[in-house]
Write a protein that holds these residues in place. Structure first.
Motif, PDB file in Angstrom:
ATOM      1  N   HIS A  85       0.789  -1.234   0.000  1.00 49.53           N
ATOM      2  CA  HIS A  85       0.000   0.000   0.000  1.00 49.53           C
ATOM      3  C   HIS A  85       0.819   1.281   0.000  1.00 49.53           C
ATOM      4  N   SER A  90       3.693   7.635  -1.876  1.00 50.57           N
ATOM      5  CA  SER A  90       3.718   7.221  -3.283  1.00 50.57           C
ATOM      6  C   SER A  90       5.069   7.480  -3.944  1.00 50.57           C
ATOM      7  N   ASP A  93       6.676   4.219  -4.721  1.00 53.40           N
ATOM      8  CA  ASP A  93       5.829   3.267  -5.436  1.00 53.40           C
ATOM      9  C   ASP A  93       6.556   2.567  -6.584  1.00 53.40           C
ATOM     10  N   THR A  98       5.732   8.418 -10.513  1.00 51.67           N
ATOM     11  CA  THR A  98       6.048   8.886  -9.165  1.00 51.67           C
ATOM     12  C   THR A  98       7.540   8.938  -8.889  1.00 51.67           C
ATOM     13  N   ASP A 438      -2.597   1.049  -7.602  1.00 52.74           N
ATOM     14  CA  ASP A 438      -1.523   1.161  -6.617  1.00 52.74           C
ATOM     15  C   ASP A 438      -2.025   1.903  -5.380  1.00 52.74           C
ATOM     16  N   GLY A 439      -1.437   1.573  -4.235  1.00 51.13           N
ATOM     17  CA  GLY A 439      -1.713   2.309  -3.009  1.00 51.13           C
ATOM     18  C   GLY A 439      -2.943   1.870  -2.241  1.00 51.13           C
ATOM     19  N   TRP A 491      -1.343   7.934  -7.619  1.00 51.66           N
ATOM     20  CA  TRP A 491      -1.438   6.476  -7.690  1.00 51.66           C
ATOM     21  C   TRP A 491      -1.813   6.015  -9.094  1.00 51.66           C
ATOM     22  N   TYR A 508      -3.292   8.210 -13.855  1.00 47.88           N
ATOM     23  CA  TYR A 508      -2.927   8.425 -12.451  1.00 47.88           C
ATOM     24  C   TYR A 508      -4.069   9.089 -11.712  1.00 47.88           C
TER      25      TYR A 508
END
Length: 547
Positions: A85, A90, A93, A98, A438-439, A491, A508
């Motif tokens: 996570h 980020s 990531d 990012t 993501d995240g 993300w 994103y």
């Protein structure tokens, strides 16, 4: 090689340097990324510390990971952490939106905490199509010793990284995509833990014992069916969520997904096939591992079979049956069902529809008619330094627009911190697709055929939907998810079919908090790499690299 005890969990040390005392400690890794020979092709495999797959990370909930990566390739390199996570972080990531890539001959240290997570994940190279050459490995996050597991401790914990592969190296595959051509949908084979048909390994087990298998589909673009013939697969975990312990004869594992199953060795003592087979394409490829009972006296081999290639209905029913175990504990002592996601008010609905088209006679893929084009500067850095004209929030619409041509843009969608949103993945194409955010984990509340409408909500699972980070969308079907946007950052929402991701099927999600508080998001790392139009921002940060 040796074994270490970490928070009540025995850990094996290979080429990784590990220091720890108690849960919540820091684990240090020192990795060197090189090219090397692998069994599936003569050259241009990507190895980490000489290994393919790379070293396995084994950690506990709330551990911090410090991973020092030396890039000895002749090309930039980035590692991303599928399903981890990256709470408020980020910057770590590991995707180009990012993070600046690690230049050839340089190094970078990732530093992040596996905060409030358990389960089975993997890492992989996120640039271009480097993951076709390797560079990936398993990442496990064990529960804290005082958190009871909803199943008995297995005799052994086994990781299987499965995926499709191509004979051509990753640089050749990139050139094909750069010329605006498709990669063929039928791969040249299937790998299990980096091994192809030229090398069939054997896994020895003891009769009567139960083993845990963690299976991740790390391939480029093919759904795989997993089976151990004659044995039942008891599902126990999906990407950090303990599941209702349903029993299956085989599991469809879509690109980017990870499943954990318990398998009891309760069959006559023979040799059995552990097989990963391609799905939903009309040329079958499979790869097997020999499961050998230690008390077997014969050489009889029980070979595997798979479901019919076009049996989408079978796969949909299986997906709908996977649910969260509401009585199990997650990373904390609270049951996993205490979030009451089904009672939260939806603040926004996104309908995301994929498409494929030729743009200037080159193959492109899009979401809501926008095909993503990477900027010359990571978007997170441009946002932090307030660099203009790198991206525009709102450059992708919330819903598909009919009748317009596909356009190219650096697509970024804005979203408010702590919003609770509904996302509909609408698939009008005739292929299975796979999406990842993501995240976050999200709740998969609905999967069905046809076109989604507001009436489809009547069939949502608002009680015990599985929480995960990657979901499939079936041909001419839809998948609905709920997401609590509690993680500030930039993300990546993307197709896990990597040729589609590379050619534009991503964007994103900028989850923004107006307070700019470190309670919501960590500050820019002191060792940040700077590139593109952020290269000259060196008055406070002195790790500038060429774009």
């Amino acid at each position: 090689m040796g074994w270490w005890l970490h928070g009540g969990v025995w850990m094996m040390m290979t080429t990784t340097i590990i220091y720890f005392v108690n849960a919540g400690d820091t684990l240090y890794y020192n990795w060197r990324v090189t090219y090397g020979d692998i069994t599936t092709r003569p050259s241009l495999g990507i190895l980490i510390n000489g290994e393919f797959p790379g070293p396995e990370i084994r950690s506990l909930t709330n551990d911090s990971l410090v991973i020092h990566v030396h890039n000895d390739l002749d090309e930039p390199f980035l590692l991303s952490w599928n399903g981890v996570h990256m709470r408020k972080n980020s910057y770590q990531d590991g995707v180009f939106g990012t993070t600046c890539p690690i230049p050839p001959g340089k190094n970078y240290t990732y530093n992040f905490q596996v905060k409030d997570q358990i389960g089975s994940y993997y890492y992989f190279p996120s640039l271009d199509v480097q993951k076709a050459a390797g560079g990936y490995g398993s990442l496990r996050i064990y529960s804290l010793p005082h958190i009871p597991l909803p199943f008995p401790e297995p005799a052994r914990d086994i990781t299987l990284l499965i995926g499709n592969w191509y004979r051509r190296d990753h640089k050749t595959l990139k050139k094909i995509l750069d010329k605006g051509r498709k990669l063929k949908t039928t791969p040249d084979g299937v790998l299990i833990n980096g091994q192809g048909l030229s090398y069939v390994s054997t896994l020895t087990v003891e009769a009567g014992k139960t083993y845990r298998f963690r299976i991740s589909n790390v391939g480029l673009q093919t759904c795989l069916n997993f089976e151990i013939l004659g044995h039942q697969l008891k599902l126990i975990e999906v990407e950090g969520t303990h599941t209702v312990q349903s029993v299956y004869t085989s599991l469809d594992i879509h690109v980017g997904q990870t499943y954990s199953v318990l398998v009891t060795m309760d069959q006559p003592p023979h040799n059995y096939s552990i097989v990963a087979s391609t799905r939903f394409i009309h040329v079958e490829h499979s790869m097997g591992v020999n499961l050998h009972y230690s008390n077997s006296k014969g050489l009889k081999i029980i070979h595997a079979r798979r479901p019919e290639v076009d049996d989408v209905e079978w796969s949909i029913k299986q997906a709908q049956s996977i649910r969260t175990n509401l009585t199990a504990f997650g990373p904390s002592t609270d049951p996993q069902g205490d979030n009451h996601y089904g009672k939260m008010k939806i603040s926004r609905t996104l309908i995301l529809e994929s498409s494929a088209a030729l743009v200037k006679r080159r193959q492109r893929y899009a979401i809501n008619g926008v095909s993503f084009v990477p900027a010359d500067t990571p978007l997170k850095l441009a946002d932090y330094f307030k660099i203009k004209d790198v991206f525009k929030v709102g450059s992708i619409p919330d819903k598909p627009r009919r009748g317009g041509e596909m356009r190219l843009d650096t697509s970024v969608m804005g979203a408010d911190h702590n919003a609770f949103i509904e996302i509909i993945f609408q698939n009008r194409e005739k292929i299975v697709q796979s999406y990842h955010l993501d995240g976050y984990n999200f709740w998969v509340v609905g999967i069905n055929k046809g076109t989604w409408s507001k009436a489809s909500r009547r069939g949502y699972n608002l009680k015990d939907a599985v929480s995960r980070s990657t979901t499939q969308v079936y041909p001419e079907s839809w998948t609905a998810i709920y997401v609590a946007l509690d993680n500030v950052g930039m993300w990546n929402l993307r197709s896990q079919f990597w040729p589609r991701q590379y050619l534009g099927q991503q964007f994103y999600l900028r989850v923004h908090s107006p307070g700019h508080s470190h309670k919501d998001e960590f500050p820019l790392p002191k060792n940040v790499l700077l590139c593109g139009r952020a290269s000259n921002r060196t008055q406070d940060y002195h790790h500038s690299v060429d774009p």
